[in-house]
Motif scaffolding. Structure first.
Motif, short mmCIF file in Angstrom:
data_model
loop_
_atom_site.label_atom_id
_atom_site.label_comp_id
_atom_site.label_asym_id
_atom_site.label_seq_id
_atom_site.Cartn_x
_atom_site.Cartn_y
_atom_site.Cartn_z
N GLY A 87 21.10 82.34 7.41
CA GLY A 87 19.82 83.04 7.38
C GLY A 87 18.89 82.65 8.51
N GLY A 88 19.28 81.66 9.31
CA GLY A 88 18.42 81.21 10.40
C GLY A 88 18.61 81.99 11.68
N PRO A 89 19.67 81.73 12.42
CA PRO A 89 19.86 82.39 13.72
C PRO A 89 20.34 83.83 13.56
N PRO A 90 20.28 84.62 14.63
CA PRO A 90 20.73 86.01 14.54
C PRO A 90 22.21 86.14 14.18
N SER A 91 23.02 85.19 14.60
CA SER A 91 24.44 85.17 14.22
C SER A 91 24.91 83.73 14.16
N ILE A 92 26.01 83.55 13.45
CA ILE A 92 26.53 82.19 13.25
C ILE A 92 28.03 82.26 13.06
N ASP A 93 28.72 81.24 13.52
CA ASP A 93 30.15 81.07 13.26
C ASP A 93 30.35 79.64 12.80
N PHE A 94 31.29 79.47 11.88
CA PHE A 94 31.59 78.14 11.35
C PHE A 94 32.93 77.67 11.87
#
Length: 165
Positions: A87-94
């Motif tokens: 919910g923080g950055p515009p996109s995320i990958d783990f």
């Protein structure tokens, strides 16, 4: 992401060096109360974790607003925790670093200067929810050398390389 001792900091720092992303160690965002609780051998509760996760998501969002992509070494053990981070950055990958309990316990036992005792590994393993098919990211087995894990993470993450987390 992964349990303590899985190599999160090593791999995240390597990703940051390889890509030029801004690195942060999620452990540095813990309150002193959380650190003291873990140091005493008590696992964190969700109530302990929510403010910490929200702080991490906010930090990533603020960096993104400044035009800086980030990489964070964070346990992110449960889907609900990863949802907060997402919910923080515009996109995320783990990048899920996975290993056997025996290998991770051995790593923790030889590690110096960390407040997370090996006695809490079991609670982390019990809490861990692997990445689900709809979560962006990659799962890597930590029995490979760190330089290989870093290269694979940079190569295999599905989002643009400037959005690793």
């Amino acid at each position: 992401m992964g349990v303590s001792g899985s190599g999160k900091t090593t791999v995240a720092r390597g990703i940051a060096l390889t890509t030029g992303l801004l690195f942060a160690e999620a452990d540095d965002f813990h309150s002193q109360a959380n650190v003291d609780k873990m140091r005493s051998g008590s696992p964190l509760s969700d109530d302990d974790r929510w403010p910490w996760l929200n702080d991490l998501a906010l930090w990533m969002a603020e960096r993104a607003a400044e035009g800086q992509s980030t990489v964070i070494a964070c346990s992110a053990l449960r889907r609900a925790y990863r949802d907060v981070l997402a919910g923080g950055p515009p996109s995320i990958d783990f990048v899920h670093l996975r290993g056997t309990a025996q290998l991770i316990r051995r790593r923790i036992s030889i590690r110096a200067g960390h407040y997370m005792p090996a006695s809490l590994l079991g609670s982390q393993i019990d809490t861990l929810e692997p990445l689900e098919p709809d979560e962006p990211g990659v799962v890597l087995d930590v029995d490979a050398p760190a330089h290989e894990l870093i290269a694979r993470a940079v190569r295999e993450v599905t989002a643009p390389k400037d959005h690793l987390a």
